[in-house]
Design a protein around this motif. Structure first.
Motif, PDB file in Angstrom:
ATOM      1  N   ALA A   1      41.874  38.340  32.384  1.00 49.93           N
ATOM      2  CA  ALA A   1      41.154  38.770  31.184  1.00 49.93           C
ATOM      3  C   ALA A   1      41.992  38.457  29.956  1.00 49.93           C
ATOM      4  CB  ALA A   1      40.835  40.261  31.244  1.00 49.93           C
TER       5      ALA A   1
ATOM      6  N   GLU B   1      37.095  38.773  33.218  1.00 54.34           N
ATOM      7  CA  GLU B   1      36.992  39.726  32.115  1.00 54.34           C
ATOM      8  C   GLU B   1      37.320  41.108  32.633  1.00 54.34           C
ATOM      9  OE1 GLU B   1      32.172  40.467  32.571  1.00 54.34           O
ATOM     10  OE2 GLU B   1      32.985  39.533  30.757  1.00 54.34           O
TER      11      GLU B   1
ATOM     12  N   THR C   1      35.265  46.506  35.381  1.00 54.86           N
ATOM     13  CA  THR C   1      34.869  45.315  36.121  1.00 54.86           C
ATOM     14  C   THR C   1      35.224  45.476  37.600  1.00 54.86           C
ATOM     15  OG1 THR C   1      35.209  43.924  34.185  1.00 54.86           O
ATOM     16  CG2 THR C   1      35.185  42.825  36.334  1.00 54.86           C
TER      17      THR C   1
END
Length: 277
Positions: free
Chosen positions: A62, A43, A52
């Motif tokens: 992602a 993600e 992230t």
């Protein structure tokens, strides 16, 4: 004969020191190697605060919609030259025109860093299956003046987004892949001085609360700061292979002085035995 033996020993010592210096300079650093790629997060964040974390050498993926902002954060240490690569797999559905994708990199102070080289912006035709962008930063310095925008050790935020496309194509599903890699630049880029702390969000709070009983909020900040460290920890200002070459130069200067003395001192005391005795 004595001079020849000394020269042979001198050359052997130079060769040995050169080999040792090269071995130390090429030895792997505590930070992760740029070879290979490990499975990373699946993600991406949507802002600086929710970026992230990704370690160099990992491949993050992602799923997103066209028009979303995707954020990752990567730790980059002193003497490293980071390359941020991203690939966007475009939807198979019919699109109304070309799209332009861009990758931007910001340092721990959220200053936008210029790319030394790489295709930072690329256009994808309406029938293209994917598009790739990349940005290679300048070598990270251990310290710099306040007015300078030189890259410093710490967290580097990467933002991937589309900057131009037909309005009807907004919201189409895309898949993004992101992979950061680092190369060691060596002592040629080493400078004197270092930061007291790398530019990592929450690291000052984590240091103040270390060892004390604290509420869950500081602990969470400490976990966030530690998650952004390189695998071997921060090595800002610890040492560089410039030390090796300084020692090699000093030793060569000493050997040259000894050799010069042995050549110029002559053959020693004259003999006191009378000629023909």
């Amino acid at each position: 004969m004595r001079t020849r033996r000394f020269m042979a020993a001198l050359l052997a010592g130079v060769a040995l020191l050169g080999t040792a210096g090269t071995a130390v300079a090429d030895s792997p650093s505590p930070s992760p190697s740029s070879s290979g790629s490990d499975a990373g997060p699946t993600e991406a964040g949507t802002s600086f605060r929710t970026a992230t974390p990704v370690q160099p050498g990992q491949r993050a993926t992602a799923g997103a919609s066209t028009g979303d902002y995707l954020y990752w954060v990567v730790p980059v240490d002193t003497g490293q030259r980071a390359t941020m690569k991203a690939k966007v797999t475009l939807p198979k559905a019919a699109r109304h025109g070309a799209s332009t994708w861009q990758i931007d990199v910001y340092d721990g102070l959220r200053r936008r860093q210029a790319c030394a080289y790489g295709a930072q912006t690329r256009a994808a035709a309406a029938d293209a299956a994917s598009v790739e962008v990349s940005c290679t930063l300048r070598t990270v310095r251990s310290w710099a003046e306040q007015w300078s925008d030189d890259p410093l050790p710490g967290s580097y935020y990467v933002r991937l987004t589309v900057t131009g496309l037909p309005q009807d194509d907004l919201g189409l599903p895309v898949k993004a892949e992101f992979e950061p890699t680092v190369d060691e630049a060596g002592g040629a880029f080493a400078v004197d001085g270092k930061l007291s702390e790398p530019l990592v969000p929450g690291i000052a709070t984590a240091d103040r609360e270390d060892g004390a009983s604290a509420s869950p909020t500081p602990k969470a900040g400490k976990r966030s700061a530690s998650a952004l460290e390189p695998e071997g920890g921060w090595s800002s200002g610890r040492w560089s292979d410039r030390w090796v070459w300084t020692a090699v130069g000093a030793l060569l200067a000493a050997l040259a002085g000894v050799f010069g003395y042995s050549v110029t001192r002559g053959s020693g005391r004259p003999s006191r035995v009378p000629p023909g005795a």
